[in-house]
Scaffold this motif. Structure first.
Motif, PDB file in Angstrom:
ATOM      1  N   ALA A 214       0.805  -1.232   0.000  1.00  0.00           N
ATOM      2  CA  ALA A 214       0.000   0.000   0.000  1.00  0.00           C
ATOM      3  C   ALA A 214       0.832   1.273   0.000  1.00  0.00           C
ATOM      4  O   ALA A 214       0.386   2.314  -0.454  1.00  0.00           O
ATOM      5  CB  ALA A 214      -0.921  -0.003   1.204  1.00  0.00           C
ATOM      6  N   ASP A 215       2.107   1.210   0.511  1.00  0.00           N
ATOM      7  CA  ASP A 215       2.870   2.472   0.547  1.00  0.00           C
ATOM      8  C   ASP A 215       3.500   2.794  -0.798  1.00  0.00           C
ATOM      9  O   ASP A 215       4.089   3.835  -0.978  1.00  0.00           O
ATOM     10  CB  ASP A 215       3.947   2.415   1.644  1.00  0.00           C
ATOM     11  CG  ASP A 215       4.995   1.387   1.321  1.00  0.00           C
ATOM     12  OD1 ASP A 215       4.648   0.383   0.676  1.00  0.00           O
ATOM     13  OD2 ASP A 215       6.157   1.613   1.705  1.00  0.00           O
ATOM     14  N   ASP A 216       3.369   1.897  -1.768  1.00  0.00           N
ATOM     15  CA  ASP A 216       3.946   2.179  -3.075  1.00  0.00           C
ATOM     16  C   ASP A 216       2.892   2.588  -4.087  1.00  0.00           C
ATOM     17  O   ASP A 216       2.998   3.606  -4.745  1.00  0.00           O
ATOM     18  CB  ASP A 216       4.721   0.951  -3.551  1.00  0.00           C
ATOM     19  CG  ASP A 216       5.612   1.294  -4.738  1.00  0.00           C
ATOM     20  OD1 ASP A 216       5.871   0.410  -5.541  1.00  0.00           O
ATOM     21  OD2 ASP A 216       5.995   2.488  -4.861  1.00  0.00           O
TER      22      ASP A 216
ATOM     23  N   GLY B 269      -6.122   9.720   4.269  1.00  0.00           N
ATOM     24  CA  GLY B 269      -6.604   8.980   5.427  1.00  0.00           C
ATOM     25  C   GLY B 269      -5.818   7.695   5.639  1.00  0.00           C
ATOM     26  O   GLY B 269      -6.312   6.749   6.262  1.00  0.00           O
ATOM     27  N   LEU B 270      -4.571   7.666   5.122  1.00  0.00           N
ATOM     28  CA  LEU B 270      -3.734   6.467   5.302  1.00  0.00           C
ATOM     29  C   LEU B 270      -2.714   6.717   6.413  1.00  0.00           C
ATOM     30  O   LEU B 270      -2.413   7.865   6.754  1.00  0.00           O
ATOM     31  CB  LEU B 270      -2.978   6.148   4.002  1.00  0.00           C
ATOM     32  CG  LEU B 270      -3.833   5.762   2.803  1.00  0.00           C
ATOM     33  CD1 LEU B 270      -2.984   5.675   1.558  1.00  0.00           C
ATOM     34  CD2 LEU B 270      -4.539   4.433   3.061  1.00  0.00           C
TER      35      LEU B 270
ATOM     36  N   THR C   7       3.935   8.991   3.947  1.00  0.00           N
ATOM     37  CA  THR C   7       4.357   8.873   2.548  1.00  0.00           C
ATOM     38  C   THR C   7       3.712   9.978   1.719  1.00  0.00           C
ATOM     39  O   THR C   7       2.605  10.419   2.008  1.00  0.00           O
ATOM     40  CB  THR C   7       3.938   7.501   1.994  1.00  0.00           C
ATOM     41  OG1 THR C   7       4.208   6.523   2.977  1.00  0.00           O
ATOM     42  CG2 THR C   7       4.634   7.161   0.704  1.00  0.00           C
ATOM     43  N   VAL C   8       4.441  10.427   0.697  1.00  0.00           N
ATOM     44  CA  VAL C   8       3.882  11.428  -0.229  1.00  0.00           C
ATOM     45  C   VAL C   8       3.541  10.687  -1.526  1.00  0.00           C
ATOM     46  O   VAL C   8       4.305   9.824  -1.981  1.00  0.00           O
ATOM     47  CB  VAL C   8       4.894  12.553  -0.499  1.00  0.00           C
ATOM     48  CG1 VAL C   8       4.313  13.602  -1.444  1.00  0.00           C
ATOM     49  CG2 VAL C   8       5.311  13.211   0.818  1.00  0.00           C
ATOM     50  N   TYR C   9       2.383  10.986  -2.058  1.00  0.00           N
ATOM     51  CA  TYR C   9       1.908  10.278  -3.261  1.00  0.00           C
ATOM     52  C   TYR C   9       1.679  11.245  -4.408  1.00  0.00           C
ATOM     53  O   TYR C   9       1.371  12.422  -4.205  1.00  0.00           O
ATOM     54  CB  TYR C   9       0.569   9.578  -2.979  1.00  0.00           C
ATOM     55  CG  TYR C   9       0.675   8.414  -2.017  1.00  0.00           C
ATOM     56  CD1 TYR C   9       0.981   7.145  -2.490  1.00  0.00           C
ATOM     57  CD2 TYR C   9       0.436   8.599  -0.662  1.00  0.00           C
ATOM     58  CE1 TYR C   9       1.068   6.069  -1.603  1.00  0.00           C
ATOM     59  CE2 TYR C   9       0.529   7.543   0.220  1.00  0.00           C
ATOM     60  CZ  TYR C   9       0.843   6.274  -0.257  1.00  0.00           C
ATOM     61  OH  TYR C   9       0.926   5.223   0.606  1.00  0.00           O
ATOM     62  N   ARG C  10       1.790  10.692  -5.602  1.00  0.00           N
ATOM     63  CA  ARG C  10       1.377  11.401  -6.813  1.00  0.00           C
ATOM     64  C   ARG C  10       0.120  10.686  -7.260  1.00  0.00           C
ATOM     65  O   ARG C  10       0.112   9.447  -7.438  1.00  0.00           O
ATOM     66  CB  ARG C  10       2.510  11.215  -7.844  1.00  0.00           C
ATOM     67  CG  ARG C  10       2.418  12.132  -9.009  1.00  0.00           C
ATOM     68  CD  ARG C  10       3.017  13.487  -8.699  1.00  0.00           C
ATOM     69  NE  ARG C  10       3.077  14.242  -9.940  1.00  0.00           N
ATOM     70  CZ  ARG C  10       2.684  15.490 -10.047  1.00  0.00           C
ATOM     71  NH1 ARG C  10       2.267  16.151  -8.980  1.00  0.00           N
ATOM     72  NH2 ARG C  10       2.759  16.110 -11.188  1.00  0.00           N
ATOM     73  N   LEU C  11      -0.969  11.426  -7.411  1.00  0.00           N
ATOM     74  CA  LEU C  11      -2.259  10.796  -7.746  1.00  0.00           C
ATOM     75  C   LEU C  11      -2.732  11.254  -9.109  1.00  0.00           C
ATOM     76  O   LEU C  11      -2.505  12.390  -9.503  1.00  0.00           O
ATOM     77  CB  LEU C  11      -3.338  11.216  -6.743  1.00  0.00           C
ATOM     78  CG  LEU C  11      -3.292  10.702  -5.300  1.00  0.00           C
ATOM     79  CD1 LEU C  11      -4.614  11.060  -4.619  1.00  0.00           C
ATOM     80  CD2 LEU C  11      -3.076   9.201  -5.245  1.00  0.00           C
ATOM     81  N   GLN C  12      -3.376  10.350  -9.817  1.00  0.00           N
ATOM     82  CA  GLN C  12      -4.050  10.751 -11.057  1.00  0.00           C
ATOM     83  C   GLN C  12      -5.491  10.270 -10.958  1.00  0.00           C
ATOM     84  O   GLN C  12      -5.741   9.103 -10.642  1.00  0.00           O
ATOM     85  CB  GLN C  12      -3.360  10.131 -12.276  1.00  0.00           C
ATOM     86  CG  GLN C  12      -3.982  10.605 -13.575  1.00  0.00           C
ATOM     87  CD  GLN C  12      -3.148  10.223 -14.793  1.00  0.00           C
ATOM     88  OE1 GLN C  12      -2.025   9.736 -14.659  1.00  0.00           O
ATOM     89  NE2 GLN C  12      -3.698  10.439 -15.975  1.00  0.00           N
TER      90      GLN C  12
END
Ligand code: ATP
Ligand code: MG
Length: 450
Positions: free
Chosen positions: A81-83, A118-119, A123-128
């Motif tokens: 989940a962190d990836d 809400g996780l 971690t920083v995410y890039r979302l599309q």
């Protein structure tokens, strides 16, 4: 080399400037490299994210989202989940598939933190995200892998910079101390030459480089200079030597004429004056020869331990009465005994010449002060008087042979007393300073003490 000397050294300053330039270049290059790499990785992450998004969204059919749900779940289960994060929500915000429940986001690409989603974790995410019919598909990739790669690159760059700094500073000091050693050789030689050791030469490395070339030219000039000085010394010594015998004969002839003549008339007086003149010329030649002999340096071989305090006491014993007869006052200040390596007879002569000058060139009521003090490795003998003084422009000239101030020309003397003082000081590696004593003159001789 001591640190203060090191800071003043030109090769060290040059090496330090180059080291700083080198370090700045390494830091700037590293910074640019890091920045380009981060931008490249960011672009790569966006491309990979978009590819994954396209693959997943291609399984969507407007009236059947089963394939999409299956694909999304298989992606969600495949990755930790962190990836990668995946989510499909319907229009009411209910999660249909994926490993997290996406908040309702506008369409496009964003950077968010795990807290925004809400996780757990940081971690920083890039979302599309994009609408697929009534539903919203959100696919995200974490920066974790990219951050760890960048961290490795950053650590490598820091190590490279540290090594570069060590290499630049260490190499700089090594090169600077090599160049400084050669400059020290020049400074040492010049000091020796100015102290009268005209045979001293700059050491060459036979490296056929530009410095060796310049040093060789200076050495050639020193050879010529030594030849000239030696020639002049020889000529004055030869003249003095050659004229001594005829002069002594003339003196004897005058004495005989005086005895033969007998009576106290004008002729007898002229003969007496001519006899005195002969004595004066003789004394001048004696002094010239003595100076040449001292300058030749042979007396250095007979140097021994000399106590300067005891030497000043001797001068006091002899010259207190002479000064008193001249209605002057000689004060030799009490001092701590200081020893030097030298020629006792010449050192007595040196102080005597200075005291005799004060007695001869100063009027009655003058106070002549003689002192000795120790200043670190130096013993300083000072002879000061309250007489008419020596004008500043004349202070260097009075050490020349036969030089006398205009006002002294009518007095007996040959202008060689201070030349002898200078020759004796040079022989002992001493420095002489003439200062204003307001009024009068203060002459100090700085001798290397033991
Ligand atoms: N203490 C002094 N006060 C003023 N003038 C001085 C003093 N000492 C030296 N001088 C000046 O410096 C000149 C040079 O001194 P130096 O001792 O060489 O020669 P001199 O005393 O004239 O002769 P000599 O010492 O050979 O008998 C002197 O002629 C004098 O004009
Ligand atoms: Mg004199």
């Amino acid at each position: 080399m001591r640190l203060t000397n090191l800071r003043r050294s030109t090769p060290f300053r040059l090496a330090l400037s180059f080291a700083l330039l080198f370090i700045l270049t390494v830091v700037a290059t590293g910074g640019i490299m890091y920045h380009l790499l981060r931008n490249g990785l960011n672009a790569q992450l966006d491309t990979a994210l978009n590819d994954t998004f396209q693959v997943i969204s291609s399984t969507y059919a407007p009236d059947d989202i089963e394939d999409l749900v299956t694909t999304l779940d298989s992606y969600a289960n495949l990755k930790p989940a962190d990836d990668g994060v995946y989510s499909l929500i319907d229009a009411s915000g209910k999660k249909l598939a994926g490993n997290f429940k996406a908040p309702i986001l506008p369409e496009g690409v964003f950077t968010v933190t795990s807290a925004d989603l809400g996780l757990k974790g940081s971690t920083v995410y890039r979302l599309q995200g994009a609408k697929l019919g009534q539903n919203t598909l959100v696919v995200g990739r974490s920066f974790a892998q990219m951050d760890s790669m960048l961290r490795t690159v950053l650590v490598s760059l820091i190590w490279a910079a540290v090594l570069a700094v060590l290499a630049a500073v260490g190499g700089g000091i090594f090169l600077a101390s090599r160049a400084q050693k050669r400059l020290d050789g020049v400074a040492r030689t010049m000091l020796e030459v100015s102290n009268g050791q005209l045979e001293s030469r700059i050491p060459l490395r036979n490296a056929d480089d530009d410095l060796d070339h310049v040093f060789k030219q200076i050495n050639d000039a020193l050879v010529r200079l030594a030849g000239l000085v030696e020639g002049m010394r020889q000529v004055s010594a030869d003249i003095a030597h050659e004229l001594k015998t005829p002069l002594n004969r003339l003196r004897l002839t005058l004495e005989e004429a005086r005895q033969a003549h007998g009576e106290q008339d004008d002729v007898a007086r002229f003969l007496d004056e001519a006899h005195d003149e002969c004595d004066q010329i003789n004394a001048t030649f004696e002094a010239l020869l003595r100076i040449s002999q001292i300058e030749a340096g042979a007396r250095r071989l007979s140097f021994s331990l000399v106590g300067l305090g005891e030497l000043l006491d001797l001068v006091e014993d002899v010259y207190t009465d002479v000064a008193q007869d001249n209605r002057q006052r000689l004060i030799v200040e009490p001092c701590r005994e200081t020893y030097i390596n030298g020629d006792r007879e010449l050192l007595v002569q040196m102080v005597v010449n200075l005291v005799e000058n004060a007695i001869a060139h100063c009027p009655p009521d003058t106070v002549i002060n003689v002192s000795l003090r120790r200043d670190g490795p130096i013993a300083v003998i000072t002879v000061a008087d309250t007489g008419p003084g020596i004008p500043a422009p004349e202070r260097d000239k009075v050490f020349r042979r036969l030089y006398r101030l205009d006002k002294s020309r009518t007095r007996p003397g040959s202008g060689l007393g201070l030349s002898l003082v200078k020759a004796i000081a040079d022989l002992h590696g001493a420095r002489i300073e003439i200062e204003d004593n307001s009024p009068g003159v203060k002459i100090s001789v700085q001798l290397p003490a033991l």
